[in-house]
Design an enzyme around this catalytic site. Structure first.
Site, PDB file in Angstrom:
ATOM      1  N   ARG A  53       0.679  -1.140  -0.022  1.00 48.95           N
ATOM      2  CA  ARG A  53       0.070  -0.007   0.135  1.00 48.95           C
ATOM      3  C   ARG A  53       0.984   1.083  -0.031  1.00 48.95           C
ATOM      4  NH1 ARG A  53       2.479   1.691   3.886  1.00 48.95           N
ATOM      5  NH2 ARG A  53       0.786   3.237   3.932  1.00 48.95           N
ATOM      6  N   GLY A  54       0.385   2.366  -0.214  1.00 54.57           N
ATOM      7  CA  GLY A  54       0.993   3.631  -0.068  1.00 54.57           C
ATOM      8  C   GLY A  54       1.177   3.801  -1.618  1.00 54.57           C
ATOM      9  N   ALA A  55       1.070   5.100  -2.103  1.00 53.59           N
ATOM     10  CA  ALA A  55       0.995   5.518  -3.598  1.00 53.59           C
ATOM     11  C   ALA A  55       2.046   4.980  -4.427  1.00 53.59           C
ATOM     12  CB  ALA A  55       0.670   7.108  -3.796  1.00 53.59           C
ATOM     13  N   ARG A  94      -7.229  -0.375  -7.284  1.00 57.93           N
ATOM     14  CA  ARG A  94      -7.647   0.691  -6.146  1.00 57.93           C
ATOM     15  C   ARG A  94      -7.924   1.891  -6.795  1.00 57.93           C
ATOM     16  NH1 ARG A  94      -4.428   0.881  -0.538  1.00 57.93           N
ATOM     17  NH2 ARG A  94      -6.358   1.887   0.226  1.00 57.93           N
ATOM     18  N   GLN A 207      -1.689   2.228   9.916  1.00 59.20           N
ATOM     19  CA  GLN A 207      -0.453   2.263   9.380  1.00 59.20           C
ATOM     20  C   GLN A 207       0.614   3.267   9.889  1.00 59.20           C
ATOM     21  OE1 GLN A 207      -3.716   2.795   7.948  1.00 59.20           O
ATOM     22  NE2 GLN A 207      -3.539   2.116   5.794  1.00 59.20           N
ATOM     23  N   ASP A 248      -1.676  10.472  -1.888  1.00 61.96           N
ATOM     24  CA  ASP A 248      -2.362   9.261  -2.943  1.00 61.96           C
ATOM     25  C   ASP A 248      -2.375  10.129  -4.344  1.00 61.96           C
ATOM     26  OD1 ASP A 248      -2.647   8.026  -0.142  1.00 61.96           O
ATOM     27  OD2 ASP A 248      -2.679   6.439  -1.640  1.00 61.96           O
ATOM     28  N   ASN A 258      -5.256  12.253   0.711  1.00 58.11           N
ATOM     29  CA  ASN A 258      -4.176  11.431   1.714  1.00 58.11           C
ATOM     30  C   ASN A 258      -5.441  10.592   2.617  1.00 58.11           C
ATOM     31  OD1 ASN A 258      -1.746  10.223   2.063  1.00 58.11           O
ATOM     32  ND2 ASN A 258      -1.868  11.594   4.105  1.00 58.11           N
TER      33      ASN A 258
END
Ligand code: MRU
Length: 368
Positions: A53-55, A94, A207, A248, A258
């Site tokens: 995960r995370g852009a 996503r 997170q 993001d 975000n």
């Protein structure tokens, strides 16, 4: 990055180049588990279920996903129809992080143009590696450009601790190396500046508490995990000098999507006159959208992520427990949009700029 003396990244290809390996971030910080992704279905599951995960990491995973689309294609020449269908399926994994579409759209035309199966595989491998290195380098530069902001505060405070608040995880686990929001923190720590990080736990999936705290701890950076609602109180009492978050998707007009809760931190920072910076690589800008609140798609995830919480019990076992009454419905909005007017500036790989179209375009005249 160094984890207990070992160099690690959150994603890498297996030695035989048949699978993609990732750290399964759902298990951190209590277990460091590596997952093997063998085909596009595995890649999509890893993105949707948030092993990764995370852009920027979603973009890097998508890049290796395109590689697996090509290497696992049915025997013979690879048709454009197959390639396009599978790339579109990947892009839909996503909705909010624009890096996913950015990575697929950057690689796809080059593979379509490659002559035969072998050339397509070679192109996909080369492009995936290039995206991973591009993002690693971007984060390194974000650290260089963000360092003076922290140094300036440290000097103003005559060397006493600079307190930085961050939300979610915009660290190396969300990128490839250094992270975006954390890159200036690593640079400051390396430069001997006394820093302390307030880490929002970041419900529902924590997170911050699970990942950012783990990363900072491994790097020996002072930090404190706080509840998501503590930031305003800390700001009112002069205990936050600077906020840095990731994003993001950021419109070219400066609106920032975000992790849910970022907007409230920006409002509190504005009310208390505290600088609120967003760190991002160019791959996270959306060069088409103008109005973040109206246009950025906000992911709504499974309500069970809100209803249940996971952690280690006293016996050492990792458990998942239900918090609200079993029959209470829950809502799970994964992101929010912070309007440009609340953002002090962006820390990018090309430097720091204001949160407005003119400044962003001045740094990135080549994007359209
Ligand atoms: O749902 P997640 O964990 O993918 O959300 C991640 C974030 O909101 C990060 O802050 C953002 O992707 C920036 S990562 C450098």
């Amino acid at each position: 990055m160094q984890v207990d003396g070992k160099e690690m990244r959150p994603i890498w290809p297996s030695e035989d180049m048949k699978t993609v390996q990732v750290i399964d971030q759902r298990q951190l910080p209590h277990e460091l588990v590596v997952a093997d992704l063998k085909n596009l279905d595995d890649i999509i599951e890893a993105i949707q279920e948030m092993y990764v995960r995370g852009a920027p990491l979603i973009g890097a995973t998508a890049a290796w996903g395109v590689y697996l689309i090509v290497t696992t294609a049915p025997e013979g020449e690879i048709s454009n129809e197959y390639l396009n269908r599978e790339c579109d399926r990947l892009k839909a994994a996503r909705p909010t992080a624009v890096n996913l579409a950015w990575a697929v759209d950057r690689i796809r035309p080059k593979i379509l143009a490659a002559e035969n199966r072998e050339a397509k595989i070679e192109t996909a491998r080369r492009e995936a590696e290039a995206i991973v290195e591009f993002e690693a380098d971007n984060c390194r530069r974000i650290g260089e450009h963000g360092l003076p902001l922290i140094r300036e505060i440290s000097e103003r405070k005559n060397g006493s601790t600079v307190h930085i608040l961050t939300h979610c995880n915009a660290g190396w686990l969300a990128c490839v190396e250094f992270g975006t929001a954390t890159a200036p923190m690593y640079a400051a720590h390396e430069a001997g500046i006394d820093i302390h990080i307030w880490v929002d736990e970041t419900r529902p999936l924590n997170q911050g508490a699970r990942l950012t705290a783990w990363e900072l701890g491994k790097a020996g950076i002072k930090h404190t995990v706080i509840t998501d609602n503590a930031g305003g109180h800390l700001m009112q009492h002069g205990l936050v000098d600077l906020v840095i978050t990731g994003t993001d998707r950021t419109t070219h007009t400066g609106d920032v999507a975000n992790k849910i809760g970022t907007y409230l931190k920006a409002l509190a920072a504005k009310d208390n006159g505290i600088p609120f910076y967003v760190a991002l690589p160019s791959s996270t800008f959306d060069w088409r959208m103008r109005d973040g609140v109206a246009e950025i798609p906000i992911e709504e995830r499974n309500p069970d992520e809100v209803r249940f919480i996971q952690g280690r019990d006293d016996s050492g076992a990792v458990r998942r427990v239900l918090v609200p009454p079993a029959d209470s419905p829950a809502g799970n909005y994964a992101f929010d949009v912070t309007p440009a007017r609340l953002v002090t500036g962006f820390i990018t790989e090309r430097g720091v700029c204001g949160a407005n179209e003119q400044d962003i375009r001045r740094l990135f005249p080549d994007e359209n």
